[in-house]
Design an enzyme around this catalytic site. Sequence first.
Site, mmCIF file in Angstrom:
data_model
loop_
_atom_site.group_PDB
_atom_site.id
_atom_site.type_symbol
_atom_site.label_atom_id
_atom_site.label_comp_id
_atom_site.label_asym_id
_atom_site.label_seq_id
_atom_site.Cartn_x
_atom_site.Cartn_y
_atom_site.Cartn_z
ATOM 1 N N ASP A 8 0.814 -1.229 0.000
ATOM 2 C CA ASP A 8 0.000 0.000 0.000
ATOM 3 C C ASP A 8 0.846 1.278 0.000
ATOM 4 O O ASP A 8 0.547 2.232 0.722
ATOM 5 C CB ASP A 8 -0.942 0.014 1.208
ATOM 6 C CG ASP A 8 -2.082 -0.980 1.084
ATOM 7 O OD1 ASP A 8 -2.031 -1.794 0.149
ATOM 8 O OD2 ASP A 8 -2.995 -0.940 1.909
ATOM 9 N N ASP B 97 -0.457 -4.555 -3.623
ATOM 10 C CA ASP B 97 -1.443 -3.481 -3.831
ATOM 11 C C ASP B 97 -0.810 -2.103 -3.687
ATOM 12 O O ASP B 97 -1.418 -1.192 -3.103
ATOM 13 C CB ASP B 97 -2.593 -3.615 -2.816
ATOM 14 C CG ASP B 97 -3.267 -4.972 -2.846
ATOM 15 O OD1 ASP B 97 -3.238 -5.620 -3.901
ATOM 16 O OD2 ASP B 97 -3.815 -5.380 -1.800
ATOM 17 N N ARG C 55 -5.294 -6.709 -8.942
ATOM 18 C CA ARG C 55 -6.424 -7.533 -8.537
ATOM 19 C C ARG C 55 -7.571 -6.601 -8.146
ATOM 20 O O ARG C 55 -7.344 -5.445 -7.776
ATOM 21 C CB ARG C 55 -6.056 -8.454 -7.378
ATOM 22 C CG ARG C 55 -5.562 -7.741 -6.120
ATOM 23 C CD ARG C 55 -5.305 -8.735 -5.005
ATOM 24 N NE ARG C 55 -4.788 -8.092 -3.795
ATOM 25 C CZ ARG C 55 -4.734 -8.688 -2.606
ATOM 26 N NH1 ARG C 55 -5.166 -9.932 -2.472
ATOM 27 N NH2 ARG C 55 -4.258 -8.055 -1.551
#
Length: 532
Positions: A348, A369, A437
């Site tokens: 992140d 991510d 994703r």
Amino acid sequence: MASINFISSCCLYVFILSSSFNLLIQATEESGGDINWWCQTTPHPNQCNYFLGRGRGHHTPPKHRADFRMRVLQAAIDNANEAQGCAKNLGEMCSTTVTKAVWNDCYQLLNNTISQLNQTVIGLKNNRSSDFDAQTWLSAALTNLQTCFTGCVELNVTDLVTPIRSSNLTEMISNSLAINHLFLKQKSSSDQTDDFPGWVTRHDRRLLTTATIQSIANVTVSKAAGSRFPTIQSALDYAGSIERLNQRFIIYIKSGVYNENILIGSDFNNIMFVGDGIRYTIISGNRSVAGGSTTYSSATVGVDGSGFFARGITFRNTAGPEGAQAVALRSASDLSVFYACSFEGYQDTLFTVSQRQFYKLCYISGTVDFIFGNAAVVFQNCVILVRKPLNGQANMITAQGRGDPFQNTGISIHNCRVVPSPDLIPVVGSVQTYLGRPWQEFSRTVFLKTYMDSFINPKGWSPWGNTDFAFSTLYYGEYSCFGSGAALENRVNWTGYHAQMSLSEAYDFTVEGLIAGRQWLPATGVSFTAGM
């Protein structure tokens, strides 16, 4: 990123298209009937009927769609103000560090939602804003609430935000998005290119590209002894203490590592950070979810004020892969530009929360991510460095958070390079790396004319866990990418994946198509390619 449980246990709403929703497409500007007829053209007719019905003080039906739009927007504002009052009272009862952390995030995000709803109403009433602006601000208003709920799941305090969940605020914002969508004008099909999006003025372009900008800074931050502004926060405090009339305020940050956690609030517009280059000016923090923060509050630098610019700065989070979610930069700044900057972290790294953002000649590094959020964001001529994750982890470059089909958001990676970082190269064969994703049901991410090194998994994209979540509702695409990792033969076969986007499809995700860049970026002075 939050786990997939967020979708089922703490999602703000499940978007269900009613059979009558097709009326929304058929409704003309002047047509209409009673309030029930109008409400049947929205995705949430029951909430619409309740809050716009006779029992709520509305005794005449809307005259036309524009009138209906304003009534739904006003109902959303009323709901938001009511939720704010309940949330404030609930905050006074928070007794633990965890509950206070979540409440602080949610209260700030709810306030931002109210501001964006009011901004939308005022802009439309006074004809100061376009329908595209309105869609952007409404998308952000809904994203704020989704972000709040993500934090409540992360720290397992979901009951804390019951007032927001029970207010039907999300449904009314969703209705507003659907109604406003019909006012959006057709995009230009021009393939003209320019150095920056159109909303960047000539003056701001010079600020972003002129070598001697430090000499015209309003203040200088320096770690040298005797400096008037030894910290970045002290410079921001000064900016907030003077009358600026919303003019750009330039903060020159000299070489050094500044260990600070910085928040640039929604009332701090047109702030610009200028550093001495990404190797020399570094803003560093180490907050993380593993350390007790929410993803939102873990950010080393958080930006809410519109028109934020940064040049020649590294934003870093040093929590490491063991810290789990740990954000280097969190931005919800509308019409913001990051030029020749670096974003360093693991999971992140870069949280592009909402609104319109542009990144040029930047470096973004991470593992899981590490480019995520629900902004309308374009990365151009950037280098995406994929790092070595924890043992057993797979790398996910993106996780886009579009939760409503009418949000005008998405991640566009254009003319970039996706390569392994030095720490991943020795073990690259044992680590799976995917382009992204789906974090939310209507996730949108595209790669355009981008180089992909051979370490990209041939499937390209990863499901969220062991599920088929969002396979048919997401939009993932690739256009004219190259390199050995860009081969399409073995890509996923999901309904929502577009292996070979057409030129017109790709255009929707360019600076011009996704962030209306030709309207604002030229003013910044940063070069950009408007089309393909």
